[in-house]
Design a protein around this motif. Structure first.
Motif, short mmCIF file in Angstrom:
data_model
loop_
_atom_site.label_atom_id
_atom_site.label_comp_id
_atom_site.label_asym_id
_atom_site.label_seq_id
_atom_site.Cartn_x
_atom_site.Cartn_y
_atom_site.Cartn_z
N PRO A 46 -3.28 -8.10 -7.35
CA PRO A 46 -2.34 -9.02 -8.02
C PRO A 46 -1.72 -8.42 -9.29
CG PRO A 46 -4.61 -9.83 -8.18
CD PRO A 46 -4.62 -8.70 -7.20
N HIS A 47 -2.40 -7.49 -9.93
CA HIS A 47 -1.81 -6.82 -11.10
C HIS A 47 -0.58 -6.01 -10.66
CE1 HIS A 47 -1.68 -4.54 -14.95
NE2 HIS A 47 -1.30 -3.55 -14.15
N GLU A 48 -0.74 -5.24 -9.59
CA GLU A 48 0.39 -4.43 -9.12
C GLU A 48 1.51 -5.33 -8.57
OE1 GLU A 48 0.35 -1.51 -10.12
OE2 GLU A 48 -1.78 -1.25 -10.49
N ILE A 49 1.13 -6.40 -7.89
CA ILE A 49 2.14 -7.36 -7.42
C ILE A 49 2.87 -7.96 -8.64
CG2 ILE A 49 2.45 -9.65 -6.32
CD1 ILE A 49 2.20 -7.51 -4.21
N GLY A 50 2.14 -8.15 -9.73
CA GLY A 50 2.75 -8.63 -10.98
C GLY A 50 3.89 -7.72 -11.43
N HIS A 51 3.68 -6.40 -11.29
CA HIS A 51 4.76 -5.46 -11.63
C HIS A 51 5.94 -5.64 -10.68
CE1 HIS A 51 2.68 -3.35 -14.71
NE2 HIS A 51 1.76 -2.81 -13.92
N VAL A 52 5.63 -5.83 -9.38
CA VAL A 52 6.70 -6.01 -8.39
C VAL A 52 7.48 -7.30 -8.71
CG1 VAL A 52 7.19 -6.35 -5.92
CG2 VAL A 52 5.46 -4.68 -6.63
N PRO A 107 5.87 -6.30 -17.16
CA PRO A 107 5.37 -5.01 -17.66
C PRO A 107 3.86 -5.10 -17.85
CG PRO A 107 6.26 -6.27 -19.49
CD PRO A 107 6.42 -7.14 -18.25
N ASP A 108 3.21 -3.99 -18.09
CA ASP A 108 1.79 -4.01 -18.44
C ASP A 108 1.62 -4.74 -19.76
OD1 ASP A 108 0.27 -2.68 -16.43
OD2 ASP A 108 1.19 -0.79 -17.05
N ARG A 109 0.51 -5.45 -19.89
CA ARG A 109 0.24 -6.07 -21.19
C ARG A 109 -1.07 -5.55 -21.77
NH1 ARG A 109 3.15 -11.32 -19.41
NH2 ARG A 109 5.19 -10.89 -20.29
N TYR A 110 -1.44 -4.34 -21.35
CA TYR A 110 -2.49 -3.63 -22.07
C TYR A 110 -1.78 -2.45 -22.72
CZ TYR A 110 -2.55 -0.29 -18.18
OH TYR A 110 -2.18 0.63 -17.24
N TYR A 111 -2.29 -2.00 -23.84
CA TYR A 111 -1.58 -0.98 -24.60
C TYR A 111 -2.51 0.17 -24.91
CZ TYR A 111 1.50 -4.91 -24.68
OH TYR A 111 2.27 -5.95 -24.26
#
Ligand SMILES: [Zn+2]
Length: 404
Positions: free
Chosen positions: A348-354, A358-362
């Motif tokens: 689901p994290h990668e689907i979130g990018h799709v 953007p990433d929300r870890y820095y």
């Protein structure tokens, strides 16, 4: 050790072997996306890092330990992959096998539900020193989950090193940089040439932000350096604008134009894939668990033939046969890559990018400590995929982008 390296730099005078300590004006990231793609063997990856353009002094001082770990991991790779294929327990996860050889897909499903998640930002640290300590502890042990961890750690830090030192990515922006870079971006939009880049045209907040980031500070200095030609200064100005715009992208939602609203509370995401149906069902299940709300449902439509399709902006899913690599999405190429042994929660994290997030870890590079500090929020899937879910803000962003 420290004074010794200073002497070397003094002896070299103006000719600096490490670009980060010298002229940055020509530096722009090659692909503008953090993918952490590594070479086939670990030794090859380490050699690539050794010859990297944007390598810094401390990177060079870790070359021998990187090589030592890489050689051992390469020698054990086949044994380690065979171990994983037997589906042993992994701490907190159980392995399952989907699909069929040679297109099988080994996935790690969480064996426990994570409770009492913190709403506070947390930090974790990665360094070659820490990895090497772990390596020394296990190097005479038989293959186990600890070797598995070693390889995943290696791929993670070598991937970040590659994106930073080979691709030229900037690793200095953190969780609080979003509004600052937006403000600076808006102020820069009003400038027309390097001549407008003077302190009085910028707010004190933006000036102090520029001064807090070495890369930006360097550009600002060169833009305003009267000893350089107007062409050189204009060139630095152009590169600086690009860096600020790239930095801003890291905090911006980018709608996926292939997504369609199919009813008042339902959106359809088309993805091209040739994977077997049991794999696709799992991917759909894990995506829906995170990206479905009472007022918004995500439906994935699997497309298995792209020929003659007018859908040019559709993403493709690739399931790689390599173990232990970092999954990633390339928005430029419209590709989503999952690797063997991926944690189900990564899907689901990668689907979130799709979907456009953007990433929300820095991940922040600290050249003094020669380590990366990652800032993350346990409750957010785009920040911490093993623990997080979709936040209210993400739910609102999706509705705004696709259900209007
Ligand atoms: Zn990500």
């Amino acid at each position: 050790m420290k004074s010794g390296s200073k002497k070397v730099l003094l002896a070299l005078g103006v000719f600096c072997v490490f670009p980060a300590c010298g002229n940055n004006s020509e530096r722009l990231p090659v692909q503008r996306e953090r993918q952490g793609i590594l070479s086939k063997s670990k030794v090859e990856s380490v050699l690539e890092l050794k010859n990297a353009t944007w390598k810094e002094e401390c990177d060079g001082s870790r070359d021998s330990i990187k090589l030592e770990i890489a050689q051992v991991l390469d020698a054990k790779q086949a044994e380690l992959d065979a171990y994983r294929k037997l589906l042993p327990e992994s701490p907190g996860y159980s392995r399952i096998r989907l699909g069929r050889a040679p297109h099988e897909f080994i996935l790690r499903e969480p064996s426990e539900v994570k409770k009492d998640l913190s709403h506070e930002w947390k930090e974790s640290e990665e360094s070659w020193e820490e990895l090497y300590e772990h390596f020394l502890e296990i190097k005479n042990e038989p293959i186990s989950a600890r070797w598995d961890y070693l390889e995943v750690y290696f791929n993670s830090i070598a991937g970040s090193d590659r994106d930073r030192t080979v691709e030229g990515e900037d690793y200095s922006l953190g969780k609080d940089s979003g509004p600052k870079i937006e403000k600076l971006f808006q102020e820069l939009k009003k400038t027309k040439s390097f001549l407008d880049c003077v302190d009085r045209n910028f707010s004190p907040e933006s000036l102090s932000f520029i001064n807090s980031i070495d890369l930006y500070k360097g550009f600002w200095k060169r833009i305003n350096d009267p000893n350089r030609t107007p062409e050189e200064r204009q060139n630095s100005y152009t590169y600086f604008l690009k860096w600020i715009s790239y930095g801003r992208d890291g905090y911006t939602f980018t709608p996926n134009l292939s997504i369609k609203k199919i009813s008042k509370d339902e959106i359809e995401l088309p993805i091209f894939s040739n994977a077997s149906s049991d794999i696709l069902e799992k991917i759909e299940k894990y995506s829906a668990e995170i990206w479905t709300f009472p007022d918004l449902k995500l439906k994935i439509r699997w497309v298995n033939d792209l020929t003659g399709s007018p859908e040019n902006s559709i993403f493709s899913l690739f399931i790689d046969r390599i173990f232990g690599r970092r999954s990633y999405v390339s928005t430029n190429k419209r590709e989503m890559h999952l690797f063997q042994d991926v944690r189900a929660t990564t899907i689901p994290h990668e689907i979130g990018h799709v979907l456009g997030f953007p990433d929300r870890y820095y991940e922040i590079w600290n050249a003094q400590k020669c380590s990366y500090t990652t800032q993350y929020l346990e409750i957010d899937v785009m920040s911490s995929s093993p623990t997080g879910h979709a936040t209210l803000q993400e739910r609102l962003e999706l509705k705004e982008a696709y259900l209007k």
